[in-house]
Write an enzyme that holds these catalytic residues in place. Structure first.
Site, PDB file in Angstrom:
ATOM      1  N   HIS A   7      74.644  31.061  13.429  1.00  0.00           N
ATOM      2  CA  HIS A   7      74.397  29.622  13.419  1.00  0.00           C
ATOM      3  C   HIS A   7      75.498  28.926  12.634  1.00  0.00           C
ATOM      4  CE1 HIS A   7      72.562  30.861   9.592  1.00  0.00           C
ATOM      5  NE2 HIS A   7      72.807  29.631   9.174  1.00  0.00           N
ATOM      6  N   HIS A  66      87.579  22.877  11.784  1.00  0.00           N
ATOM      7  CA  HIS A  66      86.742  22.173  12.753  1.00  0.00           C
ATOM      8  C   HIS A  66      86.000  23.169  13.631  1.00  0.00           C
ATOM      9  CE1 HIS A  66      90.428  23.003  15.029  1.00  0.00           C
ATOM     10  NE2 HIS A  66      89.675  22.949  16.122  1.00  0.00           N
ATOM     11  N   GLU A 115      85.714  19.143  17.947  1.00  0.00           N
ATOM     12  CA  GLU A 115      86.681  19.090  19.040  1.00  0.00           C
ATOM     13  C   GLU A 115      85.965  19.397  20.347  1.00  0.00           C
ATOM     14  OE1 GLU A 115      90.642  21.566  20.580  1.00  0.00           O
ATOM     15  OE2 GLU A 115      89.609  22.191  18.761  1.00  0.00           O
TER      16      GLU A 115
END
Length: 139
Positions: A7, A66, A115
């Site tokens: 997760h 990211h 992204e």
């Protein structure tokens, strides 16, 4: 042996607004929520949000760290327009070769970089093998 990503957890400053962002803007399916946390299914990934109000957030904007999600090339413009219409903070992307495919970089309400990318690992490695002879490849 590690089997995969279990997760992803982000700390957020306002759980209610973050739930709206991930549910309404990114289309995540909310699985459970409380006054300070929420779990989502986002493209098959378990995403957890925990409200933590008093932590520093200013350094987030200086990092390239990211999470990237896969989208189809056909959906790229629709996603870009959707994010823009919803006043999401879209970041200027880096210069890239067309072989590196397309990306939209943006932030959530707390500055976490996200992204949307049209390429795959195979696309990236194929491009790098062709264009970056200084790199060592093991596959």
């Amino acid at each position: 042996m590690i089997k995969g990503i279990n997760h992803i957890t982000y700390s957020v400053s306002n759980i209610a607004k973050s739930i709206e962002f991930y549910r309404d803007i990114l289309g995540a399916d909310i699985l459970v929520e409380s006054e300070t946390s929420a779990y989502f299914n986002l493209g098959g990934i378990w995403l957890a949000l925990n409200e933590e109000k008093n932590i520093p957030r200013s350094e987030i904007k200086y990092s390239y760290t990211h999470i990237a999600f896969t989208i189809s090339d056909n959906d790229f413009e629709d996603w870009y327009n959707w994010l823009k219409e919803n006043e999401v903070n879209i970041l200027e992307g880096r210069d890239r070769d067309i072989r590196d495919k397309k990306s939209i970089y943006f932030t959530d309400l707390d500055g976490h970089k996200l992204e949307l990318h049209t390429g795959s690992l195979e696309d990236r490695l194929s491009y790098y093998k062709e264009a970056k002879p200084h790199m060592n490849f093991y596959i």
